[in-house]
Motif scaffolding. Structure first.
Motif, PDB file in Angstrom:
ATOM      1  N   ALA A 107       0.854  -1.200   0.000  1.00 56.28           N
ATOM      2  CA  ALA A 107       0.000   0.000   0.000  1.00 56.28           C
ATOM      3  C   ALA A 107       0.886   1.243   0.000  1.00 56.28           C
ATOM      4  N   SER A 108       1.960   1.236   0.791  1.00 53.69           N
ATOM      5  CA  SER A 108       2.895   2.376   0.807  1.00 53.69           C
ATOM      6  C   SER A 108       3.515   2.565  -0.572  1.00 53.69           C
ATOM      7  N   ALA A 109       3.937   1.429  -1.180  1.00 54.55           N
ATOM      8  CA  ALA A 109       4.581   1.501  -2.498  1.00 54.55           C
ATOM      9  C   ALA A 109       3.652   2.174  -3.500  1.00 54.55           C
ATOM     10  N   ASN A 110       2.374   1.822  -3.418  1.00 58.25           N
ATOM     11  CA  ASN A 110       1.375   2.432  -4.300  1.00 58.25           C
ATOM     12  C   ASN A 110       1.282   3.930  -4.092  1.00 58.25           C
ATOM     13  N   ARG A 111       1.204   4.316  -2.820  1.00 58.84           N
ATOM     14  CA  ARG A 111       1.077   5.753  -2.501  1.00 58.84           C
ATOM     15  C   ARG A 111       2.314   6.528  -2.947  1.00 58.84           C
ATOM     16  N   LEU A 112       3.493   5.891  -2.840  1.00 61.15           N
ATOM     17  CA  LEU A 112       4.744   6.583  -3.197  1.00 61.15           C
ATOM     18  C   LEU A 112       4.999   6.581  -4.705  1.00 61.15           C
ATOM     19  N   GLY A 113       4.148   5.905  -5.452  1.00 59.24           N
ATOM     20  CA  GLY A 113       4.317   5.869  -6.908  1.00 59.24           C
ATOM     21  C   GLY A 113       5.473   4.986  -7.349  1.00 59.24           C
ATOM     22  N   ILE A 114       5.827   4.018  -6.493  1.00 54.39           N
ATOM     23  CA  ILE A 114       6.936   3.123  -6.845  1.00 54.39           C
ATOM     24  C   ILE A 114       6.502   2.176  -7.963  1.00 54.39           C
ATOM     25  N   GLN A 115       7.394   2.014  -8.950  1.00 50.04           N
ATOM     26  CA  GLN A 115       6.987   1.218 -10.114  1.00 50.04           C
ATOM     27  C   GLN A 115       7.463  -0.231 -10.052  1.00 50.04           C
ATOM     28  N   THR A 116       8.557  -0.441  -9.321  1.00 47.86           N
ATOM     29  CA  THR A 116       9.082  -1.816  -9.238  1.00 47.86           C
ATOM     30  C   THR A 116       9.232  -2.223  -7.780  1.00 47.86           C
ATOM     31  N   VAL A 117       8.575  -3.322  -7.403  1.00 53.67           N
ATOM     32  CA  VAL A 117       8.685  -3.811  -6.035  1.00 53.67           C
ATOM     33  C   VAL A 117       9.418  -5.156  -6.063  1.00 53.67           C
ATOM     34  N   LEU A 118      10.392  -5.279  -5.181  1.00 57.66           N
ATOM     35  CA  LEU A 118      11.168  -6.524  -5.104  1.00 57.66           C
ATOM     36  C   LEU A 118      10.804  -7.214  -3.791  1.00 57.66           C
ATOM     37  N   ILE A 119      10.356  -8.443  -3.882  1.00 57.02           N
ATOM     38  CA  ILE A 119       9.931  -9.142  -2.668  1.00 57.02           C
ATOM     39  C   ILE A 119      10.902 -10.295  -2.371  1.00 57.02           C
ATOM     40  N   GLY A 173      17.075 -18.735  -4.120  1.00 54.73           N
ATOM     41  CA  GLY A 173      18.091 -17.813  -4.636  1.00 54.73           C
ATOM     42  C   GLY A 173      17.524 -16.836  -5.655  1.00 54.73           C
ATOM     43  N   THR A 174      16.288 -16.423  -5.435  1.00 55.62           N
ATOM     44  CA  THR A 174      15.657 -15.486  -6.376  1.00 55.62           C
ATOM     45  C   THR A 174      15.001 -14.332  -5.623  1.00 55.62           C
ATOM     46  N   VAL A 175      14.501 -13.377  -6.391  1.00 56.98           N
ATOM     47  CA  VAL A 175      13.679 -12.304  -5.842  1.00 56.98           C
ATOM     48  C   VAL A 175      12.433 -12.219  -6.709  1.00 56.98           C
ATOM     49  N   THR A 176      11.278 -12.035  -6.104  1.00 55.57           N
ATOM     50  CA  THR A 176      10.059 -11.849  -6.893  1.00 55.57           C
ATOM     51  C   THR A 176       9.929 -10.364  -7.236  1.00 55.57           C
ATOM     52  N   VAL A 177       9.719 -10.114  -8.505  1.00 56.59           N
ATOM     53  CA  VAL A 177       9.642  -8.725  -8.965  1.00 56.59           C
ATOM     54  C   VAL A 177       8.220  -8.431  -9.397  1.00 56.59           C
ATOM     55  N   GLN A 204       4.197 -10.180 -12.652  1.00 63.96           N
ATOM     56  CA  GLN A 204       5.182 -10.642 -11.688  1.00 63.96           C
ATOM     57  C   GLN A 204       6.185 -11.560 -12.380  1.00 63.96           C
ATOM     58  N   GLU A 205       7.445 -11.479 -11.986  1.00 67.23           N
ATOM     59  CA  GLU A 205       8.432 -12.433 -12.511  1.00 67.23           C
ATOM     60  C   GLU A 205       9.459 -12.733 -11.432  1.00 67.23           C
ATOM     61  N   SER A 206      10.358 -13.633 -11.745  1.00 65.45           N
ATOM     62  CA  SER A 206      11.351 -14.050 -10.766  1.00 65.45           C
ATOM     63  C   SER A 206      12.744 -13.772 -11.331  1.00 65.45           C
ATOM     64  N   TRP A 207      13.574 -13.046 -10.550  1.00 62.10           N
ATOM     65  CA  TRP A 207      14.933 -12.740 -11.024  1.00 62.10           C
ATOM     66  C   TRP A 207      15.945 -13.448 -10.125  1.00 62.10           C
ATOM     67  N   PRO A 208      16.976 -14.068 -10.698  1.00 62.34           N
ATOM     68  CA  PRO A 208      18.013 -14.682  -9.861  1.00 62.34           C
ATOM     69  C   PRO A 208      18.745 -13.615  -9.043  1.00 62.34           C
ATOM     70  N   LEU A 209      19.047 -13.935  -7.789  1.00 63.74           N
ATOM     71  CA  LEU A 209      19.734 -12.967  -6.895  1.00 63.74           C
ATOM     72  C   LEU A 209      20.999 -12.380  -7.510  1.00 63.74           C
ATOM     73  N   GLY A 210      21.774 -13.245  -8.170  1.00 57.76           N
ATOM     74  CA  GLY A 210      23.052 -12.821  -8.736  1.00 57.76           C
ATOM     75  C   GLY A 210      22.916 -11.834  -9.885  1.00 57.76           C
ATOM     76  N   GLU A 211      21.715 -11.720 -10.457  1.00 56.51           N
ATOM     77  CA  GLU A 211      21.557 -10.849 -11.624  1.00 56.51           C
ATOM     78  C   GLU A 211      20.842  -9.547 -11.283  1.00 56.51           C
ATOM     79  N   MET A 212      20.585  -9.344  -9.983  1.00 55.62           N
ATOM     80  CA  MET A 212      19.772  -8.185  -9.595  1.00 55.62           C
ATOM     81  C   MET A 212      20.369  -6.864 -10.070  1.00 55.62           C
ATOM     82  N   ALA A 213      21.694  -6.704  -9.861  1.00 59.66           N
ATOM     83  CA  ALA A 213      22.321  -5.411 -10.184  1.00 59.66           C
ATOM     84  C   ALA A 213      22.175  -5.107 -11.668  1.00 59.66           C
TER      85      ALA A 213
END
Ligand code: HAM
Length: 408
Positions: free
Chosen positions: A360-372, A381-385, A393-402
Motif C-alpha cells: 500500500a505504501s509503495a502504491n502511494r509513493l508511486g513506486i513502479q518496481t517492487v522486489l519481494i 536464490g531469487t527475488v520476486t519482482v 510478476q516475474e522471478s529474477w536470480p539474486l546474482g543478476e539483480m544489479a
C-alpha cells in the motif's frame, strides 16, 4: 522563510548542478562565505541609503557585543573574504561563484521571500568590457542550458564616482523644475542619492520623469567608450540586450556597467537577476584597489520560472525491496548493500510486518518496481519482482539483480 522539498527542490538541484558545470567550465571556482557578517561590511558596500541596509537587514548584537547581520547578499562577503585571505594581491584574475541563502526583511509576495537563494559569480582583477562580455556569456549559456528562452538583458552605465556629479547637477535641476510632482521619498532621494529617484515605483513619479536627463549622456570619455565596447561585444556575440537609461540598481557599489534581466513569468517589477561592475568596492572595504564585475540570480525565482515553462521536474522513485520475515530482513540488508555499492538506486522497507501494508505504501509513493524477498525466494536464490503498472510478476536470480535493475 520556507521549507524546500519535493518537486521544487528537484528544480533547485538541477539548477545547482548546471551552475557548477557551466561555471567551472569557464574557470570559476566556488566560494562559500559565512551567513553572518559584521554590520559594517554591508553598510560600507550596499550603502546606507539603500532599502536593503535601511529597512531589510536581519541585524542583531551577538553574545560578544558585535553588531552582526545575516547577509542580505553575497558580493560584500566575497569581497571581504578575498581581502582577508589576500587573494587580490597579485595581478591575476580571481574568478568566484557561489550558491547560498540570503536574508532580507521584505514583504512576502510571489517570488519574494525573507530567506532566499542566490547563485552568483564575481570576477576580480580585470577592468575590460571583454571580462564583462565573458561573464555575461557564461550567464547566458547557463540560462540557455536550463531551457530559458527569450532572454534580453537590460543594461545601463552608471558612470564613475568622478563623472556622476555632472549628471547629478543636471538631474537635480530637472527635478527642481517639477519637484511638486514627486513623492516624499523622492525628495529624500534627490538629496542622498539622486539616481534612486529613477528607481521609484510610484507611477506619478515615473510619469514626472518623462524627458529626464540620461546618465549615459553625462559619462566621462573612458566610461562612454567602455559602454560602447560592451554593447558592440554583446551584439557580436548575439546576446540580446536593450539599453535602459532608467536602470539603477538597489545597491550603491556599482560603477559603469549595471544590468538586470526581468522575466515576464515573474510579474511586473521582479528581476530574475542583476549585477554590474564595482571597481571601488575592494578599496572601500579596506583592500587593494582591484576592478571587479559580477551578478547574482535569484534561485527561488529561477526555479519558479522553470517550473512554469517545463512543469514539475520529473522524478521516478527507485525500486522498493520488501523483505518478509527476520531471515529475509538480514538478507535484504546485505542484498541492498550490494546493489547500492554497485550504484543501483533502491529503497529498503525496514518496518517489518505484513506485505499488504508495504505494498500500500509503495502504491502511494508511486513506486513502479517492487522486489519481494521472502523465505521461498531465499531458498530458491531469487527475488520476486512486481511491476506495479501492469501487475505482472516475474522471478529474477539474486546474482543478476544489479544488472537487471540497472537496465530496467
Ligand atoms: P540584487 O539585485 O539585490 O543584487 O539581487 C539579485 C537577485 O536576487 C534578484 O534579481 C532576485 O532574483 C534575487 N532576490 C533579491 N531579493 C529577493 C527576495 N527577497 N526573494 C527572492 N529573490 C530575491 C545583488 O544581490 C548583488 N549582490 C548582485 C551582484 C553580484 N552584483 C555584483 N555582483
Amino acid at each position: 522563510m520556507r521549507d524546500l522539498f519535493g518537486a521544487e527542490l528537484r528544480w533547485f538541484q538541477h539548477i545547482e548542478e548546471t551552475a557548477h558545470r557551466v561555471f567551472q567550465r569557464h574557470g570559476y571556482g566556488e566560494i562559500r562565505t559565512p551567513i553572518l557578517e559584521e554590520l559594517e561590511v554591508f553598510k560600507r558596500s550596499v550603502g546606507e541609503s539603500s532599502d536593503i541596509v535601511n529597512k531589510e537587514m536581519y541585524q542583531f548584537t551577538d553574545k560578544g557585543g558585535r553588531e552582526v547581520v545575516m547577509r542580505p547578499e553575497n558580493t560584500a562577503g566575497v569581497v571581504r573574504a578575498a581581502i582577508q585571505h589576500k587573494l587580490l594581491t597579485s595581478n591575476d584574475p580571481v574568478l568566484f561563484y557561489y550558491i547560498g541563502q540570503q536574508f532580507r526583511y521584505e514583504r512576502m509576495q510571489a517570488g519574494r521571500y525573507r530567506q532566499f537563494w542566490q547563485i552568483g559569480a564575481e570576477s576580480f582583477g580585470v577592468a575590460t568590457p571583454e571580462s564583462e562580455a565573458e561573464s555575461l556569456l557564461m550567464l547566458y549559456s547557463f540560462l540557455q542550458e536550463l531551457g530559458l528562452k527569450q532572454l534580453r538583458f537590460s543594461i545601463n552605465s552608471v558612470g564613475t564616482p568622478a563623472s556622476r556629479p555632472a549628471f547629478h547637477a543636471a538631474f537635480r535641476a530637472f527635478f527642481a523644475e517639477r519637484a511638486d510632482r514627486f513623492c516624499e521619498d523622492c525628495h529624500r532621494r534627490i538629496e542622498s542619492n539622486p539616481l534612486r529617484v529613477l528607481d521609484c515605483k510610484n507611477e506619478r513619479c515615473q510619469a514626472a520623469l518623462e524627458g529626464h536627463p540620461v546618465i549615459t549622456d553625462h559619462l566621462d570619455e573612458a566610461s562612454a567608450q567602455h559602454h560602447a565596447r560592451l554593447k558592440a561585444l554583446l551584439t557580436d556575440l548575439s546576446i540580446p540586450f536593450e539599453e535602459n537609461p532608467r536602470l539603477v540598481r538597489g545597491l550603491d557599489y556599482y560603477t559603469r556597467t549595471a544590468f538586470e534581466l526581468l522575466s515576464s513569468d515573474l510579474g511586473a517589477q521582479s528581476a530574475l537577476l542583476g549585477g554590474g561592475r564595482y571597481d571601488g568596492l575592494t578599496k572601500h572595504l579596506g583592500g587593494p584597489e582591484v576592478p571587479a564585475f559580477g551578478w547574482a540570480i535569484g534561485l527561488d525565482r529561477l526555479a519558479m520560472v522553470l517550473q512554469q515553462i517545463h512543469g514539475e521536474a520529473s522524478f521516478t522513485p527507485p525500486a522498493l525491496l520488501i523483505p518478509l520475515g527476520d531471515r529475509a530482513a538480514t538478507a535484504a540488508l546485505k542484498l541492498a548493500r550490494q546493489l547500492w555499492d554497485a550504484g543501483v538506486a533502491l529503497q529498503l522497507e525496514t518496518r517489518g510486518g505484513a506485505l499488504k501494508k508495504a505494498m500500500a505504501s509503495a502504491n502511494r509513493l508511486g513506486i513502479q518496481t517492487v522486489l519481494i524477498l521472502g523465505e521461498g525466494e531465499l531458498d530458491g536464490g531469487t527475488v520476486t519482482v512486481k511491476h506495479m503498472a501492469t501487475g505482472e510478476q516475474e522471478s529474477w536470480p539474486l546474482g543478476e539483480m544489479a544488472s537487471k535493475l540497472a537496465s530496467h
